[in-house]
Every structure is written in C-alpha cells, then in structure tokens.
Design an enzyme around this catalytic site. Structure first.
Site, PDB file in Angstrom:
ATOM      1  N   ASP A   1      11.287 111.621  54.687  1.00 43.98           N
ATOM      2  CA  ASP A   1      12.633 111.070  54.537  1.00 43.98           C
ATOM      3  C   ASP A   1      12.891 110.495  53.155  1.00 43.98           C
ATOM      4  OD1 ASP A   1      13.889 111.509  56.949  1.00 43.98           O
ATOM      5  OD2 ASP A   1      13.047 109.718  57.889  1.00 43.98           O
TER       6      ASP A   1
HETATM    7  C1  GLC Z   1       9.345 108.032  59.704  1.00 46.47           C
HETATM    8  C2  GLC Z   1      10.427 108.811  60.370  1.00 46.47           C
HETATM    9  C3  GLC Z   1      10.146 110.278  60.384  1.00 46.47           C
HETATM   10  C4  GLC Z   1       9.781 110.736  59.016  1.00 46.47           C
HETATM   11  C5  GLC Z   1       8.644 109.918  58.427  1.00 46.47           C
HETATM   12  C6  GLC Z   1       8.338 110.275  57.006  1.00 46.47           C
HETATM   13  O1  GLC Z   1       8.212 108.005  60.521  1.00 46.47           O
HETATM   14  O2  GLC Z   1      10.637 108.393  61.689  1.00 46.47           O
HETATM   15  O3  GLC Z   1      11.249 110.996  60.843  1.00 46.47           O
HETATM   16  O4  GLC Z   1       9.440 112.077  59.101  1.00 46.47           O
HETATM   17  O5  GLC Z   1       8.998 108.558  58.454  1.00 46.47           O
HETATM   18  O6  GLC Z   1       9.350 109.908  56.142  1.00 46.47           O
HETATM   19  C1  GLC Z   2      12.587 104.646  55.241  1.00 44.85           C
HETATM   20  C2  GLC Z   2      11.124 104.821  55.579  1.00 44.85           C
HETATM   21  C3  GLC Z   2      10.858 106.112  56.295  1.00 44.85           C
HETATM   22  C4  GLC Z   2      11.811 106.267  57.420  1.00 44.85           C
HETATM   23  C5  GLC Z   2      13.250 106.096  56.967  1.00 44.85           C
HETATM   24  C6  GLC Z   2      14.167 106.164  58.148  1.00 44.85           C
HETATM   25  O1  GLC Z   2      12.952 105.572  54.302  1.00 44.85           O
HETATM   26  O2  GLC Z   2      10.317 104.764  54.455  1.00 44.85           O
HETATM   27  O3  GLC Z   2       9.534 106.139  56.749  1.00 44.85           O
HETATM   28  O4  GLC Z   2      11.665 107.527  57.975  1.00 44.85           O
HETATM   29  O5  GLC Z   2      13.407 104.858  56.338  1.00 44.85           O
HETATM   30  O6  GLC Z   2      15.486 105.984  57.850  1.00 44.85           O
END
Ligand code: GLC
Ligand code: GLC
Length: 830
Positions: free
Chosen positions: A505
C-alpha cells in the site's frame, strides 16, 4: 510477580496463560465469532461491538490513553476498605495471585486478595448477541466475609468515530433506563435507531447502581479510584447526557469456603420500527409498578428480546452449557487438520493458534484490534481474499458467502473497491479503487474455496457489480474480468501497471505528494501517462493465472484456458526480459520508467515482494533465477528475526515512491520485517526444494519459536504484522498484532507447502518440503467429509520429493490421493 516471562502455553486446554498482568503491552483476545464481538485484554480492557466496530460500537474504548488500555469491563471489589480488581487493573492493588487464560473465543481472569478469589469468565455464546461474564467469588478463609462488588461498563454512543469527536452533541444525547437489575442504554433510540444495549445480572438482585459516569467515578477521580467504589456505596445515579455508564452494586456475603456465581450479561437488541416501544411498560410506569427511576419517560424500550435472553441465561447451568457448546465448536473446527510431530511448538501452532488467528482475521479483516481503531478500515478486498485461504477449511459456507460479498464490490472492468463496510457490504467510497493487484486476489480466494469443497456451483452464482441490482453476471465471469484487468493494464515493458499501489500500500508510484494533510492512499493520482509497473503483480498474476487456467480446464473451457495460458507465457517472458536484475527480480518501474529495487539504486536495491511472488511462480526456475533470488534474499534481507521488506532502507523522502519512504528506516513497509510477505519467500524456497532454508525462515516468523517475550512486546501466541527490522532502533520488537495477512499465509505455508498436504480438485496432494532433521510426522486431514490419516517418513533426511505412497496398504501412482468417501490410512516415504 517478578518474572521475565509473562506466560506459558497450556496446550491441553488450548490456552495461553498470562501469569504477570504487567505484560509488555496489553495482550488481547477476541470474544464472539459471528455477529457480536468483543476485544479483551489480559486486565479486562477492550470493548464490544455488533458486526461493525465503527457503526455499532457498544462500549467505549480510549486509544492513546495514559496509561495505555484504560477503560473496559471492570469488576471492583471493596473488601472492608481494600479495593481491588481480579484483573489487577485499574486499581493495580497488588494481588495475592493473578492469572489470565486466553482461550478459543473466551478469556478467564482470576485474581485473589485477602482470602477472596474472584474469577471472571468472559465469552459470547454461539448465535447470541451478548457477552456473558460469569463471576465466581470464593471465600477461602475460615471466617465469614462480606464484600461489596461493583461492575463497570461505559457506553459508546454507537458511532465510534463521532463518539470521539462530536462532544457538543454527544454530551447532551445520552439516555438510559433502569429496570430491576438491568441497565438499558438507549441513546438515540427514540428517534432513528432501532437498537439498544443493556447490561444486567441475570441470576441475582442488585443493591444499587450507577449510570452516570461522573456520579460514579467523580470528576477528579480515575478508573483506579471511583468515588462510589471507594466509599463502598453506589449513588443510584441516572444519566442525562454526558457519559452514560452501567454499574451494578451487589453486597455479597460468603460463609467460610463458600463460593457464589453471578452472571452478568452485556447485550444488544434490534427492534422493528413498529415494535420499538412497549405499551405494557408504559402502562406499568403510569400505575407505578415499574421499578425504574426514570421520571418522565414515555418512550420505554421494548424489552421483550432482552428479557428472553436474560431468562435464557439466568442459571449457571445454562451458562455452563453454552460455554461447553463453544468448546465443542472449536473441537470440530480444529479437527480438520491435526499434526503430530515431536516438535511441540509446531503442533501448537498448526493445531491451535494459527487456525484460531485465521478465524479472527477472517472475521475482522483489518478493522478492530489494539492497533486498528475500528473506525478507519472496513473489509479489504485483497485482505479478505487472503484471509479466506486460512479459514475456508473451518467453515466453508461462510467463506462462500464472503466470496460473493467481495465479488459484489467489483466494477464491470474488473477493478474493484479496495474496501467495503461489513454492515452494509457496500464499497467504501472514501478509499475507492485502483489498486491493481486487487482483482487477482479474487481468483486466489475462489480457487482455494473450490479446492477445499469441490463446490463448482459457486462459479454459476449471479453476482452484481458495485452491488447494483440488475447487473448480475456469474462469479466465473467476475474471475475472467479479474484476470483480464491485469492483461488490459500493461505498461511499456508489458508488465502490469501498478495503479494506486499493489500489495504494498505504501509504494505509491503515481502519487507525488508534498502535502502532509493528504493520505497517500486516497490522494488524487497522477496516473495519466504513467509508466509505473509492478513486478509483484506480475508474479501474482502468474501464480493466480495458472490457477485460473487450471480452473477453466476443470469446467471444460479449454479455449479460455488456452487464451489465458498465452497471457501468462507472455508475462513470464516479460519478467525474464525486463524484470530480472541479474541477482534478483526488480521490484517496479516508476512513473518515469526508472527501476525500483535494482542494484543500480542507491537505497532500496532489493525488495521482498517480487522475490516472493516470482519465485513462487517459478519464473526462470530452469535458468536459475529462483535460486539466485533466494540467495539474494538471504544475503540482503535476512536477519535474526526474519526478512526485511527492502534493503537498504530508505533514509530520505522519495516523492516518486510515496509513503514507503515516509517511514523511518526499519519500520513497516520501509525495511520492517513485514511478516505477511515472509511466507511468500518460504513458499518460493519450497518451489526450489530448499527445505532447510524454508524451515529456518518459518521458525523465525512463527511466534511459537520466540525466544524473548519482552523484546517481542506484543502477544507471543499470534503473529503480528510487523517486527522492527535490522535498521530499526530496536530490531525484533513486534507491532500491529492479530489482524494481518500473515495469519493466512503462515497457515497456507505450513499446512500445504511445508507439511505438504494440499487440497486439489481431485483430492489431496502430498508434497512436503522438510528440514532434513524432520524424520517423521503424521497429519489427520478431513477434506470434504473424508478423513485421511497420513504418516510421512523421511528416513534419509531429504528435503523434498515423495518416493512412494500407499493408501490403505495399496501403492498409488503419483502423489495425489483421489477424494473417495470414508477413512483412509496413507503412508508416505520421502
Ligand atoms: C496492510 C494492509 C494490506 C497491505 C499491507 C502492505 O497489512 O492491510 O492490504 O497489503 O499492509 O502494505
Ligand atoms: C499504511 C500502512 C499500511 C496499510 C495502509 C492502509 O499505509 O503502512 O500497512 O496497509 O496504511 O491504509
């Protein structure tokens, strides 16, 4: 209570037993498993909600409290002026003994002081919208004791978000009602809400109560010294606005050795519009037979449903029976896959905690934990599909329903909402779509469901787009457009365009944000003319694309299978040609077409996600790419606690990469050990037949092998999302426990790739990948009603490759055992 360790496993009871309440962080558990849920910490902190932690928050919880984890379900005992809690907090009066047992959807907290033992069992009975708190008080002295018991719960004004911000309204809206031992919370009930909550004692009368927080605690007091408790006297307050609470007061007399049970129940009720109010109660009120201190209230709530449940759980026998039913449910759930080996930590993980965590993540996605506030995120499209894979063998029918819910938030072009709200099941407009890995995960989840159940009928299920009635097409069509969404969104190197982000993300390649008030995930994207491509999606596409091809063949659509295979072949070629950096797979191309995750880069030379997915996909296996990539992971990413996400960590902000470079080095997506993606490498290692490597990494990521509970900080019985990486200030410190894709991936990895018992369309495939030290183990697996008792022998300490298999004494060809009814004894030699 001085001890370095804070608890231990009790495998027989499937519990983790906390022996010191001052854990390095609140160690929590989850109550409930379908509609009514609670989070509970080892000192009684936490809260309840109905289905949706944002819109139906029942009790209040404060994040950012000082000390942390303040507020919750508290029982106070005033024993001749000594005031204490069985869970130690909030009074923190030193106890003579303390124990918290977190089990499968229940928690039992026991404390004792001055000859009184108080034990509270917290659980939500199956199919029940209420939390039961069975309080057992025992006098262990040889003298008669009279003590004063106070309960405590604080109501949330339903919407957990506005509850923490809209005080100009909230402090005037609170309404309660008291009837006998039951305290009703009915804020906004007389107008638009069709629900109320209540807190009651089902098997005893009360001697007083409080419903107004200030009257009970005192404006200048704290949870640790509520003025009523300290004075040993309730104030029988009636809340009007401000902060409504529910506290019961009971005077308890205990003969020497005597013990008494009190059943507290905190419930939630919904009433149809025409049935919201009770004519009978209004009548009772008028003629003065209603025992209520509410003065001028003509809108008394209809208590029929609450009363029925109170009646149902009004005896200890009924409560004990409900508790036994919950345990039986878990007996059955945990009976589908049982390993026996001489490694008790492996057994414990596989047979208990991994499967338990998978149920929890399936239920909550990423919404409600002590790190997720319950207001920010609903159900993730990609997250829920992955969670499903850890849960589908437990209750397939719920997985089926979930797949349909998820697919219903898809758009006609194959794209989809990134999240949806569990209460409405509608896509979440605040976050929208455009995360280009999302569609692939629908294939991933659906295939896992069919392989587990053999239920191909799900593919014919009509499923709408964006929940719009009338737009339904078959689920199979949704899978086709999911597959195509990748094919139709390729960049200049014929690799998948990343969109807003892929699985990571925080790799926001089209975002270019300089405004600290913007969210990296939702801000306007600059994707026009973007060349940003993702090798993670490329690998994911090959993995799930192969599944899609196999599925097409299964349903006899060979033309589609052939077309899809060609797309996969081209993707594999594109990765080999434009995605290989010499020693590892690249991570991405940025907006301008520059490399990310290349030896040419100064920081972030290598990333884990593309290594995981491209090795899992076996891309370039023959050319040695898989082995080289794994070697590079070991060389650059690995450390004592697992593999970090990228290396070297970013130390400056890269506007062209977005959030990833906003994190300090060693945390989260910037070189944290993001546990979720470590299993991808483990599976890659099994593809390469490297069993020793695979098990080594597995043992680093599984909490069962933790060496230092204090350093790890968060719960030692479940995986957390992230452990601080080697570049962080405190490598090895865990964060974001419970709700993480790590749960499902660790389950998938250990059950299917390490122990190697894998459901396929035709039956069970046996394909272990072992540490050479593992010489023998057995697995009982129930698939589609058939029980397989499988013993694997590895006399020569091999890492991979099955030599022979017999089923009921008869040798078979290959390594797939056909799904035939009955019970089979399977012997496997490596
Ligand atoms: C969080 C989110 C997931 C994402 C991951 C890496 O665990 O829930 O959707 O893939 O972060 O950013
Ligand atoms: C932030 C976190 C990530 C998560 C995201 C969700 O970017 O680092 O892990 O998936 O928020 O919105």
């Amino acid at each position: 209570m001085e001890s370095k360790n804070f608890g231990y496993f009790d495998d027989k009871n499937r519990e983790f037993v906390i022996t010191n309440p001052a854990t390095p962080f609140p160690w929590i558990n989850y109550l409930g498993n379908e509609d009514f849920f609670g989070l509970i910490s080892n000192t009684g902190g936490g809260y309840d909600f109905y289905k949706d932690a944002k819109f139906r928050r029942i009790t209040r919880y404060r994040y950012n409290g000082v000390p942390m984890d303040n507020g919750g379900r508290y029982f106070y005992i005033n024993d001749n002026g000594t005031v204490w809690n069985p869970g130690w907090k909030p009074c923190k009066t030193p106890l003579d003994s303390y124990e918290c047992r977190h089990g499968m959807n229940y928690t039992r907290i026991t404390g004792s002081k001055n000859g009184i033992e108080a034990s509270v069992l917290f659980f939500v009975p199956l199919k029940t919208w209420a939390e039961i708190q069975k309080v057992t008080l025992k006098n262990t002295t040889s003298e008669k004791k009279t003590i004063k018991l106070f309960s405590f719960a604080e109501w949330c004004l339903w919407n957990a978000a506005t509850d923490m911000e809209n005080f100009q309204r909230n402090w005037s809206t609170g309404e309660v009602e008291i009837d006998g031992a039951t305290i009703y919370h009915k804020t906004e009930y007389k107008e638009r809400r069709n629900h109320y909550a209540y807190y009651t004692v089902t098997n005893a009368n009360i001697d007083g109560y409080d419903t107004d927080r200030e009257s009970f605690i005192g404006l200048y007091n704290e949870f640790a010294d509520p003025q009523c408790v300290m004075a040993g006297k309730p104030s029988n307050s009636l809340a009007h606005g401000w902060s409504p609470i529910a506290s019961h007061y009971i005077e308890v007399e205990l003969a020497p050795g005597e013990s008494k049970d009190y059943i507290f129940m905190l419930g939630y009720v919904e009433n149809a519009q025409e049935e919201k109010f009770s004519a009978e109660d209004i009548e009772r009120k008028k003629n003065g037979t209603l025992i209520s201190s509410q003065d001028s209230d003509v809108t008394l709530v209809n208590k029929a449903k609450a009363n029925a449940l109170i009646e149902k759980f009004s005896t200890v026998e009924a409560v004990d029976a409900a508790f036994a039913e919950l345990a039986q449910m878990w007996d059955a759930l945990l009976d589908k896959y049982v390993v026996k080996s001489d490694d008790e930590r492996l057994n414990r993980m596989v047979n208990i905690w991994s499967q338990y965590q998978c149920m929890i993540t399936f239920n909550f996605s990423r919404s409600a934990s002590f790190f997720e506030s319950g207001v920010g995120r609903g159900m993730g499209f990609r997250d829920s599909n992955q969670d499903l894979v850890g849960f589908v063998h437990q209750i397939p029918s719920r997985a089926r329903e979930r797949i349909i819910d998820i697919a219903s938030t898809q758009f006609p072009d194959g794209g989809c909402y990134h999240q949806y709200q569990p209460l409405t099941k509608h896509g979440n407009n605040d976050i929208g779509g455009g995360f280009n890995d999302d569609p692939c995960w629908l294939i991933f989840g659906t295939v896992a469901y069919i392989k587990e159940t053999g239920d191909f009928s799900i593919l014919q299920e009509p499923v709408p787009f964006d929940n719009e009635p009338g737009t339904e097409v078959s689920l199979m069509e949704h899978l086709r457009i999911s597959f195509n969404h990748v094919v139709e969104n390729l960049g200049p190197h014929m690799l998948p365009l990343i969109g807003r982000a892929d699985w990571n993300d925080c790799l926001n390649l089209n975002c270019f944000s300089w405004d600290p008030n913007e969210s990296f995930q939702t801000t306007e994207n600059n994707s026009e003319g973007s060349k940003a491509e993702s090798l993670m999606i490329a690998g994911l596409f090959v993995v799930t694309g192969k599944d899609y091809v196999e599925l097409c063949k299964q349903i006899g659509d060979n033309a589609e299978a052939e077309r899809a295979q060609k797309c996969i072949d081209s993707m594999v070629e594109a990765v080999k040609k434009h995605g290989w950096d010499g020693e590892w797979y690249l991570r991405a191309y940025d907006f301008y077409g520059n490399k990310i995750g290349s030896n040419e880069c100064e920081e972030g030379k290598i990333f884990i996600e593309s290594q995981g997915f491209c090795t899992m996909a076996g891309i370039g296996l023959e050319e040695g790419m898989v082995d080289k990539a794994i070697d590079s992971c070991k060389k650059y990413l690995d450390c004592e606690h697992g593999m970090v996400l990228n290396n070297p960590a970013y130390t400056t902000y890269h506007v062209e990469m977005g959030e990833i470079s906003s994190y300090p080095a060693g945390y989260k997506e910037n070189a944290g050990i993001f546990c979720h993606n470590n299993p991808w490498v483990i599976i890659g290692e099994t593809v390469a037949g490297r069993g020793n490597d695979a098990w080594e990494l597995f043992r680093k990521i599984s909490p069962m092998y933790l060496k230092d509970q204090a350093l790890h900080k968060v719960e030692p019985y479940v995986n957390c999302q992230m452990v601080a990486g080697k570049d962080a200030a405190k490598p090895g410190e865990g964060k974001n426990s419970w709700l993480t894709g790590t749960a499902a991936w660790m389950w998938l990895t250990v059950s299917q790739y390490l122990l190697g018992i894998k459901p396929t369309y035709d039956g069970l495939m046996i394909d272990p990948c072992l540490d050479s030290d593992i010489k023998e183990y057995s697995v009982k697996r129930i698939l589609r009603g058939t029980e397989y008792d499988i013993t694997v022998k590895n006399p020569n300490g091999n890492q991979k490759g099955v030599k022979s298999i017999t089923v009921d004494g008869v040798a078979i060809e290959g390594n797939i055992i056909k799904a035939t009814p009955g019970k089979h004894v399977v012997e496997v030699v490596m």
